[in-house]
Design a protein around this motif. Structure first.
Motif, PDB file in Angstrom:
ATOM      1  N   THR A 224      29.762  21.913  23.800  1.00 30.09           N
ATOM      2  CA  THR A 224      28.609  20.833  24.445  1.00 30.09           C
ATOM      3  C   THR A 224      27.603  21.530  25.388  1.00 30.09           C
ATOM      4  O   THR A 224      26.702  20.634  25.517  1.00 30.09           O
ATOM      5  N   GLY A 225      27.633  22.937  25.427  1.00 30.92           N
ATOM      6  CA  GLY A 225      27.176  23.151  26.258  1.00 30.92           C
ATOM      7  C   GLY A 225      25.953  24.405  26.543  1.00 30.92           C
ATOM      8  O   GLY A 225      24.549  23.565  25.101  1.00 30.92           O
ATOM      9  N   THR A 226      25.853  25.347  26.717  1.00 26.57           N
ATOM     10  CA  THR A 226      24.832  26.424  26.339  1.00 26.57           C
ATOM     11  C   THR A 226      24.433  26.945  24.168  1.00 26.57           C
ATOM     12  O   THR A 226      23.386  27.276  24.596  1.00 26.57           O
ATOM     13  N   LEU A 227      26.413  26.326  24.067  1.00 25.98           N
ATOM     14  CA  LEU A 227      25.748  26.567  22.419  1.00 25.98           C
ATOM     15  C   LEU A 227      24.642  26.276  21.766  1.00 25.98           C
ATOM     16  O   LEU A 227      23.864  26.821  20.817  1.00 25.98           O
ATOM     17  N   VAL A 228      24.553  24.847  22.240  1.00 23.42           N
ATOM     18  CA  VAL A 228      23.862  23.843  21.357  1.00 23.42           C
ATOM     19  C   VAL A 228      22.651  23.283  22.116  1.00 23.42           C
ATOM     20  O   VAL A 228      22.308  22.476  21.840  1.00 23.42           O
ATOM     21  N   GLY A 229      22.297  24.266  23.517  1.00 23.47           N
ATOM     22  CA  GLY A 229      21.003  24.422  23.907  1.00 23.47           C
ATOM     23  C   GLY A 229      21.422  22.702  24.797  1.00 23.47           C
ATOM     24  O   GLY A 229      20.010  22.634  25.373  1.00 23.47           O
ATOM     25  N   ARG A 230      22.375  22.935  25.254  1.00 19.67           N
ATOM     26  CA  ARG A 230      22.486  22.070  26.414  1.00 19.67           C
ATOM     27  C   ARG A 230      22.838  22.651  27.739  1.00 19.67           C
ATOM     28  O   ARG A 230      23.044  23.388  27.876  1.00 19.67           O
ATOM     29  N   PRO A 231      22.885  21.949  28.588  1.00 19.86           N
ATOM     30  CA  PRO A 231      23.471  22.403  30.500  1.00 19.86           C
ATOM     31  C   PRO A 231      24.732  22.934  29.739  1.00 19.86           C
ATOM     32  O   PRO A 231      25.649  22.743  29.722  1.00 19.86           O
TER      33      PRO A 231
END
Length: 786
Positions: A224-231
């Motif tokens: 749920t982080g940078t992998l999916v374009g989130r912080p």
């Protein structure tokens, strides 16, 4: 169109109240920050204590120390009458409806008839707060929900009531966008509005995957982080930063407020959250939450034992390979197709988030674009839910939702029956319910002064020249733009060669009236291409390096003295050679959030393309006279700034430091910078442009000043703030800043200092410690203090 606010008052000096006040001060307003009177002692003790704490926050909430002086502290007993003079009052007191209503009654008896009043509440109905006030008051009342921290998060949710005057809404939207730098989204008066409603749903899905599905904290934060374009803070690190008590408060208030929400059970707080909060485990503010730092290790919470454990290896299949895909759309599609636990988590949670977002229309918003913008600007998602749906494929997602019995709202079914294949079309239209209550594509509302280069580049005829790492684009009206396209927007060989070509075109084409140097990236430039320079140095090709330095210096001088206006439009990080380029530009438009600095000493070098020369010139201009005693304090401050590789914390601070001229135009909304820069270049051309005069008499202070600067470097080293090599580099910097071997103060031509820069810069590249620093920076992105 409207008169901007010049004075404001914030009622309530809690965490949000002080930060809202700070951001209004950043925007240039005079701000009254009022709170309850202290029961004993000085009545201002409460507000003063809150303000003192706020000024120590990191990252800083003020652009500069001076900005904080725009805030005037007070209390409700002694200073409420000040509100009679303000343009805008923002209520940010305790979340208690009765208290807020009483405050509104008191306000109406004091404020001007044209003053606007808003509330920052997120847990109470907006309309209820002012329901007992006069019609005139209610017309000027609305919700303005800022996101924490207000300086850095772009979203401002504006929530009208049925009584709010449409002109008040338009004025607030305009002021929010232009003066506060916000992305304004109109939200409906529903619990948690838009961003927090969707964002909390996504957060609760992550919590349930941890407590019920066997995913570890580290696995969920990976997915749920940078992998999916989130912080990069993802789910659990964000929860620790926000505070577990805050999350508990929000969800416990949200659940009873949404009885008709078909997914209401998702917001039932897991019992483990109550246990953690009851034991004082609140997150970052108490030193432990879902994560805990122990020694040099980051431990995470075991949901069964409630003890902290070392991170276990991720059981997510080939997720590392997916993470290396540079394009977010490619990563999302690959993750959706993944057959391991990573793909299973992504499909399960993402389908639920997309379905929930669709079902909230028209409850919380009428347009998919409003929800997407709210999640991008408020939660830092690169793509909003409906943009993700488009990336994965409208039919692909719809088919999958039906297969797992996710409730699909009627408007989505209508889209499908109408053969619509995406929510967005041609980046200019969005599929939504129009004024005629029919679903169709409606033009996206995009502010006219927010230029997007992707739109410019969509027309091939507007690309006038390009090489693999740069391009010249036609902005219209005779203004052209030079865009970096290198990795990290570094000043690579191709970028420098491109500048050379573009300057030739600017000087020879009569239809070119001016040039903007800028890009659409989060950061303007990471500086020189260290990889290229390091390879040349390690191979011993110093002739090529010398030619490169001469070429870059020459190009920056041509930028400075071009016969047509050149404007740098900057944002984010502007480092090293990028800073030197901006210092050479006679005109600058800077986003307020610009972090600029000459950081070369961090990689074992000194500025070599005019950065020192221009710094010394600006130092002498700021001094009261050319007397060494007047110049010396400014020179020392500039020396320490460069020697410590200091980077400004804002564009306003960059002006104070001297990296930006006092004439630089600072725009609060960074998305406006390219349009403002174009307007600036066109205006300069229209009034008859004259380049700045040559700097043929810069006062340098010679060896006495050099000795003083070298002593300062010695003191820093002895105090443990600098290594021996840092001190050596600082000595080389002092040598150039004071004029080399000059024994006494003297006036020199700018070319003299440029030559000193070159002669000092080049030998440093052959130093083993400099090469070690360059290699370390390339590998770790962090400076080495060897």
């Amino acid at each position: 169109m409207f008169k901007p606010f010049q004075t404001a008052a914030v009622l309530g000096a809690g965490v949000m109240g002080t930060q809202i006040a700070a951001h209004l001060a950043n925007a240039g307003l005079t701000v009254h920050l009022l709170d309850l009177p202290a029961k004993t002692g000085n009545k201002n003790d409460l507000v003063e204590a809150a303000f003192k704490k706020a000024r120590k926050q990191s990252p800083p909430i003020f652009f500069t120390e001076k900005t904080a002086r725009r805030i005037i502290l007070g209390n409700f007993d002694d200073h409420f009458d000040r509100l009679a003079q303000v343009d805008w009052v923002i209520e940010a007191v305790v979340e208690n409806l009765n208290i807020k209503q009483q405050l509104m009654q008191r306000l109406e008896s004091v404020i001007r008839e044209d003053a606007i009043v808003s509330t920052n509440t997120s847990g109470l109905p907006i309309h209820a707060i002012a329901q007992h006030q006069s019609e005139s008051f209610r017309k000027r009342f609305l919700g303005t929900h800022f996101f924490n921290p207000p300086r850095y998060l772009k979203l401002l949710e504006v929530i009208p009531t049925a009584d709010t005057d449409p002109q008040v809404l338009k004025r607030m939207q305009w002021f929010g966008q232009v003066y506060l730098g916000k992305g304004v989204v109109f939200a409906k008066d529903t619990p948690n509005f838009i961003a927090n409603r969707i964002g909390m749903y996504a957060t609760m899905l992550g919590l349930k995957a941890w407590t019920e599905q066997g995913y570890s904290i580290e696995e969920i934060d990976t997915l749920t982080g940078t992998l999916v374009g989130r912080p990069k803070s993802a789910t659990f690190r964000t929860a620790d930063l926000v505070g577990l008590d805050t999350l508990l408060y929000v969800t416990e208030n949200l659940y009873p407020a949404i009885p008709n929400d078909e997914s209401r059970d998702v917001f039932r707080v897991p019992e483990i959250m109550r246990k953690l909060v009851s034991t004082g485990t609140l997150g970052a503010k108490t030193g432990q939450g879902f994560y805990k730092k122990q020694g040099g290790e980051i431990l995470s919470l075991n949901p069964v034992t409630l003890t902290y454990e070392s991170a276990k290896p991720l059981n997510l299949g080939n997720v590392e390979a997916l993470n290396k895909l540079p394009d977010l759309g490619d990563r999302l599609r690959a993750l959706y197709q993944d057959r391991d636990r990573a793909g299973a988590f992504f499909r399960q949670t993402m389908l639920k988030i997309l379905g929930y977002s669709a079902r909230r229309i028209p409850e919380i918003a009428d347009s998919p674009a409003d929800i997407d913008r709210a999640m991008r600007w408020g939660f830092g998602w690169e793509l909003g839910p409906f943009e993700i749906w488009d990336v994965l494929g409208f039919e692909t997602v719809l088919t999958a939702m039906r297969a797992v019995d996710i409730l699909i709202p009627e408007w989505i079914e209508i889209m499908h029956r109408n053969s619509a294949s995406s929510f967005y079309w041609n980046d200019q239209y969005v599929y939504e319910l129009g004024r005629s209550n029919e679903l169709h594509y409606i033009p996206l509302e995009i502010p006219a002064d927010e230029m997007k280069l992707e739109t410019v580049k969509a027309d091939p005829q507007r690309t006038l020249w390009h090489n693999p790492e740069a391009a010249l684009l036609d902005l219209g009206d005779g203004i052209v733009l030079y865009e970096f396209r290198s990795k990290g927007n570094t000043l690579s060989l191709k970028v420098v060669d491109g500048l050379d070509e573009v300057l030739k075109l600017l000087e020879t084409r009569d239809d070119f009236k001016g040039l903007v140097i800028g890009n659409d990236s989060p950061h303007f430039s990471g500086g020189a291409n260290l990889a290229e320079m390091g390879m040349l140095a390690q191979s011993g090709n110093f002739d090529a390096l010398d030619n490169l330095i001469v070429q870059f210096q020459t190009i920056l001088q041509r930028i400075r003295y071009a016969s047509k206006p050149i404007v740098a439009a900057i944002q984010g990080r502007v480092l090293g050679g990028g800073c030197e380029l901006v210092m050479a530009c006679p005109h600058v438009v800077a986003a307020a959030e610009t972090y600029i600095g000459l950081v070369e000493l961090g990689v074992g070098l000194i500025p070599g393309a005019g950065g020192i020369m221009r710094t010394v010139a600006r130092v002498t201009e700021r001094a009261a006279s050319e007397s060494p005693s007047h110049i010396q304090p400014f020179l020392r401050a500039a020396f320490e700034t460069i020697a410590m590789a200091k980077v400004s914390s804002s564009a306003a601070e960059a002006q104070e430091i001297g990296f930006l001229p006092l004439t630089a135009r600072i725009v609060m909304n960074g998305d406006r910078r390219l349009s403002v820069a174009k307007a600036e270049a066109l205006h300069l051309s229209q009034i008859g442009y004259t380049p700045p005069p040559e700097q043929n008499s810069i006062m340098v202070l010679g060896q006495p000043a050099r000795a003083a600067l070298e002593h300062a470097a010695y003191v820093f080293q002895q105090g443990g703030f600098a290594s021996e090599y840092d001190r050596y580099l600082a000595g080389r910097l002092a040598y150039v800043m004071t004029g080399g071997e000059l024994s006494a103060p003297a006036l020199v031509h700018e070319n003299y200092l440029l030559q000193l820069e070159r002669e000092t810069f080049l030998p440093l590249l052959s130093q083993p410690k400099t090469q070690e620093r360059i290699v370390h920076m390339l590998k770790t992105k962090k400076p080495l203090r060897n």
